[in-house]
Design an enzyme around this catalytic site. Structure first.
Site, mmCIF file in Angstrom:
data_model
loop_
_atom_site.group_PDB
_atom_site.id
_atom_site.type_symbol
_atom_site.label_atom_id
_atom_site.label_comp_id
_atom_site.label_asym_id
_atom_site.label_seq_id
_atom_site.Cartn_x
_atom_site.Cartn_y
_atom_site.Cartn_z
ATOM 1 N N SER A 12 45.699 32.854 43.177
ATOM 2 C CA SER A 12 44.763 33.059 42.079
ATOM 3 C C SER A 12 44.147 34.457 42.177
ATOM 4 C CB SER A 12 43.654 32.008 42.156
ATOM 5 O OG SER A 12 42.723 32.177 41.123
ATOM 6 N N HIS A 37 41.881 33.107 34.078
ATOM 7 C CA HIS A 37 40.571 33.581 34.511
ATOM 8 C C HIS A 37 40.100 34.777 33.684
ATOM 9 C CE1 HIS A 37 40.159 31.061 38.082
ATOM 10 N NE2 HIS A 37 41.461 31.225 38.268
ATOM 11 N N LYS A 64 37.629 30.417 44.911
ATOM 12 C CA LYS A 64 36.701 30.148 43.812
ATOM 13 C C LYS A 64 36.065 28.766 43.912
ATOM 14 C CE LYS A 64 39.251 33.273 40.772
ATOM 15 N NZ LYS A 64 40.238 33.697 41.792
ATOM 16 N N CYS A 110 56.843 5.977 25.830
ATOM 17 C CA CYS A 110 55.591 6.079 26.596
ATOM 18 C C CYS A 110 54.425 5.728 25.683
ATOM 19 C CB CYS A 110 55.419 7.488 27.158
ATOM 20 S SG CYS A 110 53.824 7.783 27.948
ATOM 21 N N ARG A 170 49.073 27.295 47.649
ATOM 22 C CA ARG A 170 48.924 28.668 47.188
ATOM 23 C C ARG A 170 49.531 29.605 48.221
ATOM 24 N NH1 ARG A 170 42.675 27.524 46.536
ATOM 25 N NH2 ARG A 170 43.371 25.657 47.616
ATOM 26 N N CYS A 185 51.188 5.461 26.563
ATOM 27 C CA CYS A 185 49.977 6.243 26.856
ATOM 28 C C CYS A 185 49.959 7.556 26.079
ATOM 29 C CB CYS A 185 49.888 6.533 28.350
ATOM 30 S SG CYS A 185 49.758 5.089 29.423
ATOM 31 N N ILE A 244 55.875 33.453 37.792
ATOM 32 C CA ILE A 244 56.101 34.893 37.971
ATOM 33 C C ILE A 244 57.568 35.227 37.752
ATOM 34 C CG2 ILE A 244 55.929 36.826 39.563
ATOM 35 C CD1 ILE A 244 53.226 35.816 38.656
#
Length: 486
Positions: free
Chosen positions: A338, A49, A250, A401, A311, A403, A12
């Site tokens: 959220s 969402h 959710k 790295c 959150r 991986c 934000i």
């Protein structure tokens, strides 16, 4: 004197900083941590969402609906990974199908496009690994997945390219009103500013109370997750999978990540500790048991990591966005739980409008540059491009790295960009060494060496993530360059 000071460099705060950098303003973005994106932005479900879940006529519903369609353009400008893969909310009985219908109706009221109510057979054709107990569900085509900390880092880089100043390790201890302006007392210095934007996450109530009457409370809500090995996110599921929502949120979800892993979680536990990001046996067992309702075949044996995040749950039940009534020029952007990530670009535009309404003589820049140069991702290049790059800089020929196939050249670039990495996990968030199956077991020591060299600090001054998270504690052989790893 700054025109605007933003407290909190999560998604934000960084979005607001970038949006404000379009104007002729002196802007300071600060955070108490040693990097951006260290709060809720670092540990969340990484989902954009669709917008059907938030109650109609709330700020959550308004900004989710506005924010979702903005991500395509923004992520293209900032070169941030983003995929619209759609989402499914599952129903397992007739009662839950009634919830699905309510969500659909709510989505229509919120102005959400491209939704469908599907039968269980249709859902299993889309997602064959889901439980055969699914009787139906809601499909939302516009939902997506993103790299949330990569987004915040990119926003910060672009904001700094457009003149924003970044101050990390800067904790606000107090705020004084000085006439029409504010003086922020930090652990480093005093900061004079005309406007303050409070984006302090779980600490937003504490920051508000320094200058304004107590008007809201932020409740830290802990969520715990599993991360499964790369490939599971594309082999097992194709869309974001939700169960029917409850009063706590959710619920436990299954989702691919933009990098091909699979994310499972979270639970929802209200706690008192604003720093309480430890995982618990009980929480992770809850996530596992509830997620098994969606599918009995989740490959938990491929788990490579667990984590927890907080959150910022608002006591009001909705986003808290606006100028404090008793503190002109002080704007709260609080309780952004959220769908906060999904709402973030629209919230930023709204907050900038608030600033423009307070100070009516602010001018747009003519030279604002919205484009962030894309970092080199060696593993995505064609062989010819790799060879040319190595000819130009041999560091791109050194795989650090295994991986994630990350090279020394990529790590060095991540250190030297705007808002560059200064910690082992800061490197991980930018270019992913340590994000793979071995979780840094192979590449960790080399990253310490590179950070030491590039930052010109001793090996034992390199930290993993938070301040004082030392990796090396001293020499094992006095007088030699050999250190003991914790």
């Amino acid at each position: 004197m700054y025109d605007v000071t933003i407290i909190g460099a999560g998604v934000i705060g960084t979005f607001i900083a970038r949006e404000l950098s379009k104007y002729k303003l002196k802007i300071l973005l600060l955070d108490k941590e040693n990097d951006v994106s260290k709060g809720a932005t670092r540990a969340n479900s990484a989902i954009i969402h669709g917008g059907y879940d938030a109650r109609e006529n709330t700020l959550m519903a308004k900004f989710n609906a506005l924010g979702n369609p903005m991500f395509d353009k923004i992520c293209e400008e900032l070169k941030v990974p983003f995929k619209r893969i759609g989402s499914l909310v599952l129903a397992f009985n007739t009662e839950e199908m009634q919830t699905i219908k309510k969500l659909y109706e709510r989505g229509l009221q919120n102005g959400i496009p491209d939704m469908q109510i599907l039968l269980g057979t249709e859902i299993r054709r889309m997602e064959p690994n889901l439980s055969r107990q699914v009787v139906g569900g809601l499909y939302s085509k516009t939902a997506g997945i993103i790299g949330p900390w990569e987004l915040a880092i990119a926003l910060t880089e672009n904001a700094m390219e457009n003149g924003v100043e970044l101050s990390l390790n800067t904790e606000i201890k107090d705020i004084h009103k000085t006439g029409k302006n504010y003086r922020l007392i930090s652990n480093k210095r005093e900061i004079d500013t005309k406007h303050v934007i409070n984006c302090a996450g779980v600490y937003a109530d504490k920051i508000n109370d320094m200058v304004s009457s107590k008007s809201f409370t932020i409740i830290p809500r802990r969520g715990e997750y599993y991360v499964l090995d790369k490939g599971t996110g594309t082999d097992f599921i194709n869309t974001v999978i939700f169960q029917c929502p409850t009063k706590r949120g959710k619920g436990v979800l299954l989702t691919p990540t933009v990098h091909g892993n699979m994310l499972i979680g979270p639970n929802a536990e209200n706690i008192n500790d604003k720093e309480g990001i430890e995982t618990t046996f009980e929480g992770l067992e809850f996530v596992k048991n509830v997620s098994n309702i969606s599918s009995k075949d989740i490959p938990f044996h491929k788990n490579i990591r667990t984590f927890a995040g907080l959150r910022a749950h608002p006591g009001t039940g909705d986003f808290i966005i606006g100028e404090a009534q008793d503190a002109k020029g002080f704007i709260n952007v609080a309780g952004i739980k959220s769908p906060g990530l999904s709402s973030s670009p629209a919230i930023a535009e709204y907050v900038v409008k608030l600033i423009l309404n307070i100070s009516k003589e602010i001018e747009l820049k003519t030279d604002f540059n919205p484009i962030r140069k894309k970092p080199i991702v060696f593993m995505e290049l064609e062989d010819k491009e790799k060879n040319e790059l190595i000819k130009q800089d041999s560091r791109y020929g050194k795989i650090i790295c295994r991986c994630e196939m990350v090279t020394e050249g990529e790590i060095v670039e991540a250190i030297n960009r705007n808002a560059g990495a200064t910690t082992v996990d800061g490197i991980k968030r930018r270019v992913r060494p340590g994000a793979g199956r071995c979780q840094g077991g192979f590449c960790g020591p080399r990253i310490v060496e590179i950070l030491s060299r590039e930052l010109n600090i001793a090996y034992d001054k390199v930290i993993k993530d938070n301040n004082n998270s030392n990796i090396l504690v001293g020499e094992t052989n006095k007088g030699k360059e050999a250190y003991s790893y914790e």
